[in-house]
Design a protein around this motif. Structure first.
Motif, PDB file in Angstrom:
ATOM      1  N   VAL A 275       0.824  -1.500  -0.073  1.00  7.41           N
ATOM      2  CA  VAL A 275      -0.056  -0.362   0.207  1.00  7.41           C
ATOM      3  C   VAL A 275       1.014   1.884  -0.067  1.00  7.41           C
ATOM      4  O   VAL A 275       0.587   2.436  -1.271  1.00  7.41           O
ATOM      5  CB  VAL A 275      -0.989   0.565   0.867  1.00  7.41           C
ATOM      6  N   PHE A 276       2.207   1.331   1.209  1.00  9.18           N
ATOM      7  CA  PHE A 276       2.601   2.546   0.529  1.00  9.18           C
ATOM      8  C   PHE A 276       3.572   2.652  -0.788  1.00  9.18           C
ATOM      9  O   PHE A 276       3.949   3.918  -0.686  1.00  9.18           O
ATOM     10  CB  PHE A 276       4.061   2.448   2.223  1.00  9.18           C
ATOM     11  N   ARG A 277       3.783   1.230  -0.988  1.00  8.45           N
ATOM     12  CA  ARG A 277       5.128   1.088  -2.505  1.00  8.45           C
ATOM     13  C   ARG A 277       3.507   2.609  -3.770  1.00  8.45           C
ATOM     14  O   ARG A 277       4.339   2.753  -4.292  1.00  8.45           O
ATOM     15  CB  ARG A 277       5.307   0.529  -2.604  1.00  8.45           C
ATOM     16  N   TYR A 278       2.359   1.884  -3.312  1.00  8.67           N
ATOM     17  CA  TYR A 278       2.348   1.887  -4.815  1.00  8.67           C
ATOM     18  C   TYR A 278       1.166   3.727  -3.987  1.00  8.67           C
ATOM     19  O   TYR A 278       0.837   4.198  -5.230  1.00  8.67           O
ATOM     20  CB  TYR A 278       0.218   1.262  -4.667  1.00  8.67           C
ATOM     21  N   ALA A 279       0.640   4.118  -3.239  1.00  8.61           N
ATOM     22  CA  ALA A 279       0.788   5.122  -2.705  1.00  8.61           C
ATOM     23  C   ALA A 279       1.699   6.725  -3.202  1.00  8.61           C
ATOM     24  O   ALA A 279       1.736   7.732  -3.663  1.00  8.61           O
ATOM     25  CB  ALA A 279       0.303   5.305  -1.280  1.00  8.61           C
ATOM     26  N   LEU A 280       2.913   6.267  -2.637  1.00  4.32           N
ATOM     27  CA  LEU A 280       4.263   7.425  -3.740  1.00  4.32           C
ATOM     28  C   LEU A 280       3.762   7.087  -5.275  1.00  4.32           C
ATOM     29  O   LEU A 280       4.645   8.008  -5.924  1.00  4.32           O
ATOM     30  CB  LEU A 280       5.521   5.962  -3.333  1.00  4.32           C
ATOM     31  N   ALA A 281       3.901   5.543  -5.758  1.00  7.21           N
ATOM     32  CA  ALA A 281       3.380   5.336  -7.081  1.00  7.21           C
ATOM     33  C   ALA A 281       3.295   6.507  -7.733  1.00  7.21           C
ATOM     34  O   ALA A 281       2.966   7.342  -8.474  1.00  7.21           O
ATOM     35  CB  ALA A 281       3.570   4.315  -7.600  1.00  7.21           C
ATOM     36  N   ILE A 282       1.475   6.412  -7.112  1.00  6.17           N
ATOM     37  CA  ILE A 282       0.354   7.129  -7.735  1.00  6.17           C
ATOM     38  C   ILE A 282       0.715   8.783  -8.419  1.00  6.17           C
ATOM     39  O   ILE A 282       0.937   9.149  -8.799  1.00  6.17           O
ATOM     40  CB  ILE A 282      -0.829   7.064  -6.812  1.00  6.17           C
ATOM     41  N   PHE A 283       1.266   9.287  -6.554  1.00  8.01           N
ATOM     42  CA  PHE A 283       1.870  10.197  -6.723  1.00  8.01           C
ATOM     43  C   PHE A 283       3.151  11.024  -7.949  1.00  8.01           C
ATOM     44  O   PHE A 283       3.575  11.578  -8.435  1.00  8.01           O
ATOM     45  CB  PHE A 283       2.299  10.876  -5.754  1.00  8.01           C
ATOM     46  N   LYS A 284       4.270   9.529  -7.755  1.00  7.32           N
ATOM     47  CA  LYS A 284       5.267   9.944  -8.925  1.00  7.32           C
ATOM     48  C   LYS A 284       4.282   9.972 -10.147  1.00  7.32           C
ATOM     49  O   LYS A 284       4.950  10.683 -10.897  1.00  7.32           O
ATOM     50  CB  LYS A 284       6.291   8.817  -8.451  1.00  7.32           C
TER      51      LYS A 284
ATOM     52  N   ASN B  53       6.139  -0.442 -12.049  1.00  6.59           N
ATOM     53  CA  ASN B  53       7.101  -0.455 -12.248  1.00  6.59           C
ATOM     54  C   ASN B  53       7.407   0.677 -11.230  1.00  6.59           C
ATOM     55  O   ASN B  53       9.107   0.596 -10.791  1.00  6.59           O
ATOM     56  CB  ASN B  53       7.316   0.343 -13.872  1.00  6.59           C
ATOM     57  N   ILE B  54       7.226   1.470 -11.262  1.00  5.51           N
ATOM     58  CA  ILE B  54       7.059   2.747 -10.196  1.00  5.51           C
ATOM     59  C   ILE B  54       7.078   2.392  -8.936  1.00  5.51           C
ATOM     60  O   ILE B  54       8.185   2.249  -7.894  1.00  5.51           O
ATOM     61  CB  ILE B  54       6.242   3.835 -10.798  1.00  5.51           C
ATOM     62  N   ALA B  55       5.957   1.296  -8.662  1.00 10.26           N
ATOM     63  CA  ALA B  55       5.567   1.130  -7.316  1.00 10.26           C
ATOM     64  C   ALA B  55       7.276   0.242  -6.716  1.00 10.26           C
ATOM     65  O   ALA B  55       7.441   0.100  -5.364  1.00 10.26           O
ATOM     66  CB  ALA B  55       4.822   0.866  -6.985  1.00 10.26           C
ATOM     67  N   PHE B  56       7.356  -0.686  -7.798  1.00  9.71           N
ATOM     68  CA  PHE B  56       8.211  -1.837  -6.929  1.00  9.71           C
ATOM     69  C   PHE B  56       9.630  -1.635  -7.317  1.00  9.71           C
ATOM     70  O   PHE B  56      10.995  -2.783  -7.052  1.00  9.71           O
ATOM     71  CB  PHE B  56       7.762  -3.200  -7.912  1.00  9.71           C
ATOM     72  N   ASN B  57       9.603  -0.451  -7.802  1.00  7.99           N
ATOM     73  CA  ASN B  57      11.626  -0.843  -8.978  1.00  7.99           C
ATOM     74  C   ASN B  57      12.045   1.035  -8.918  1.00  7.99           C
ATOM     75  O   ASN B  57      13.151   0.993  -7.813  1.00  7.99           O
ATOM     76  CB  ASN B  57      11.509  -0.437 -10.482  1.00  7.99           C
ATOM     77  N   ASP B  58      11.731   1.913  -8.827  1.00  5.39           N
ATOM     78  CA  ASP B  58      11.862   3.588  -8.808  1.00  5.39           C
ATOM     79  C   ASP B  58      11.679   4.044  -7.681  1.00  5.39           C
ATOM     80  O   ASP B  58      12.005   5.201  -6.478  1.00  5.39           O
ATOM     81  CB  ASP B  58      10.482   4.594  -9.059  1.00  5.39           C
TER      82      ASP B  58
END
Length: 520
Positions: free
Chosen positions: A413-422, A456-461
């Protein structure tokens, strides 16, 4: 004598039957071997059989050659058909992209012109109206089967978001086109290899390979089986035969205090999903029973707003009530931290502070921009965490998030929350007004169309993202929050004590209740 009778029998057969037996002898039959035992008077017969066998060999070679040639032609046709289908999908995707850009251009013109009543504005209005009504499927040629945008997706959600504001209807169509475009382009390049990998995975067991597959997403045909396994992995120590039916029977004896709130929330669950809005659907009844059973399963929580959406997602995928019930138990009691759905929502508040720290670390430019305009992201993100994005992301992306979430836990959930903003960072940075930013943040998650890019953003960036760091941040923020709550309780107690120690003096000119009762 026996062999002689066999010779006479075969000589009496018709030429066709006789030839058939001769051909059969090539594959190990007894005819030739037994004929060779007789004197020369059978040499004529042997020559005939030999000629027949040679003819059959020649015919067999010819047929094999023909089959080989036909197979080559069939493979070429199949490859050509596949290439044409891929090209058709690519052209459809490009068409969606062109139409999306056209609609985006119309939207920008609409914003630039505002409410001016001119000849150009009337033309623009007509163009927008036509664009919203036009469907690609209607313009297809006879005999050509395209893949138009359907009204609902495979899980019953509206493919075109139903925005109430008129000026956002154009944006909704743009989003639907973008989603369709990405789906068409990814089908052959991503979806087909992924389906083949899942089909080859017979036994489910925790592994690095399974983790990577879950992050990439589970194909629809495999998702119910995979989710049942993931849920069982989480709740096997809690499960017992007949537990779900036992909990339901309690509700028949007496009503749970949360039953009224559950009933109110049933009609608020996913208004954009046909399974929960259609009068003849049985999903609302299933959802009611799942939520009531959970309220008896966990009396410390009973029912909390948000649990209806979690249970609804589980029902849409698993369909069976009992499976959905245990999925809800797995999320609330084993995946999410304690007190996440309690009356104080302590752990939920802690996670919002943790997210702020992670955003400052991963996206400092965005956070500086939001801080400049005094934007508090928790107004938006609190619900993300509470219902695991159930209200925010389109179903195609949402269920991929859940695939990984059920296996890895809240870190996802944290990964995807960060990825959404990115994913939307540049768009947010262009906004220069706090109110405009808040308005954008209300719906911007629905504009995310490219699931592969977001993953890719969530699990790599977002790497590195160690679980140790997440635990440390949670511990530190929980201590601060508990100290703040303790201080708040102390101030509240002091205030009440001071108030109670003072005489309740009546301001001059006001009548006390006692005096009022003595009047006429």
């Amino acid at each position: 004598m026996k062999a002689g009778r066999q010779i006479l029998f075969f000589l009496s057969l018709s030429p066709v039957v006789f030839s058939s037996f001769a051909y059969w002898s090539l594959s190990g039959g007894f005819l030739v071997s037994e004929l060779s035992l007789f004197p020369p008077y059978s040499s004529e017969l042997r020559r005939t059989l030999k000629d027949d066998m040679e003819a059959y060999r020649t015919q067999n070679r010819f047929l094999n050659s023909e089959i080989h040639q036909v197979t080559k032609i069939w493979r070429r046709v199949a490859e050509k058909e596949r290439a044409l289908l891929m090209k058709c999908a690519y052209l459809q995707a490009k068409n969606c992209q062109v139409e999306s850009k056209y609609l985006a251009g119309l939207r920008r013109l609409q914003e630039a012109m505002g409410g001016e009543a001119t000849e150009c504005s009337e033309l623009l209005r007509q163009l927008i109206q036509e664009a919203l009504q036009w469907e690609a499927g209607e313009a297809s040629a006879d005999g050509v089967e395209l893949s138009p945008i359907s009204e609902y997706d495979e899980y019953g959600f509206l493919t075109v978001p139903n925005y109430e504001m008129e000026d956002l209807k154009l944006l909704a169509k743009i989003q639907a086109l973008e989603v369709h475009s990405h789906h068409l382009l990814a089908h052959e390049a991503v979806e087909r290899p992924l389906r083949e990998r899942w089909a080859a995975l017979s036994d489910l067991a925790p592994s690095v390979e399974l983790k990577q597959l879950l992050r990439a997403g589970v194909p629809r045909e495999h998702r119910p089986r995979v989710w049942r396994w993931l849920v069982h992995l989480r709740v096997q120590h809690l499960q017992s035969p007949g537990r779900y039916q036992e909990l339901l029977s309690r509700g028949q004896v007496r009503e749970h205090p949360a039953a009224r709130q559950i009933e109110l929330d049933l009609h608020r669950t996913f208004p954009s999903n046909k399974h929960f809005t259609c009068p003849t659907s049985n999903f609302p009844d299933k959802l009611r029973r799942v939520l009531l059973a959970f309220s008896w399963q966990n009396p410390t929580i009973g029912y909390c707003q948000g649990l209806n959406r979690l249970a609804a997602i589980a029902l849409l995928v698993l369909e069976e009530e009992e499976s959905a019930f245990w999925c809800l138990v797995a999320i609330v009691e084993t995946i999410m931290p304690a007190d996440y759905y309690s009356k104080t929502l302590t752990s939920s508040q802690v996670d919002q502070r943790v997210l702020q720290d992670l955003l400052l670390e991963k996206l400092p430019r965005l956070m500086a921009h939001l801080g400049q305009h005094r934007v508090d992201l928790s107004f938006i993100t609190f619900n993300w965490f509470l219902v695991v994005f159930a209200d925010s992301l389109i179903s195609n992306i949402l269920l991929r998030v859940w695939d990984a979430f059920l296996y890895e836990g809240t870190k996802v959930v944290f990964r995807y929350a960060l990825a959404i903003f990115k994913y939307n960072e540049e768009e947010i940075l262009r906004l220069q007004d706090g109110l405009e930013i808040y308005q954008y943040l209300r719906f911007f998650t629905k504009t995310i169309c490219n699931s592969q890019k977001l993953m890719n953003i969530a699990f790599n960036d977002m790497n590195p993202f160690p679980m140790k760091q997440l635990r440390q941040l949670r511990t530190a923020h929980r201590e601060r929050l508990e100290a703040e709550l303790h201080e708040l309780e102390r101030l509240k107690a002091e205030y009440l004590e001071t108030r109670n120690s003072q005489d309740p003096a009546v301001p001059e000119g006001c009548t006390s209740e006692d005096e009022g009762e003595g009047g006429p």
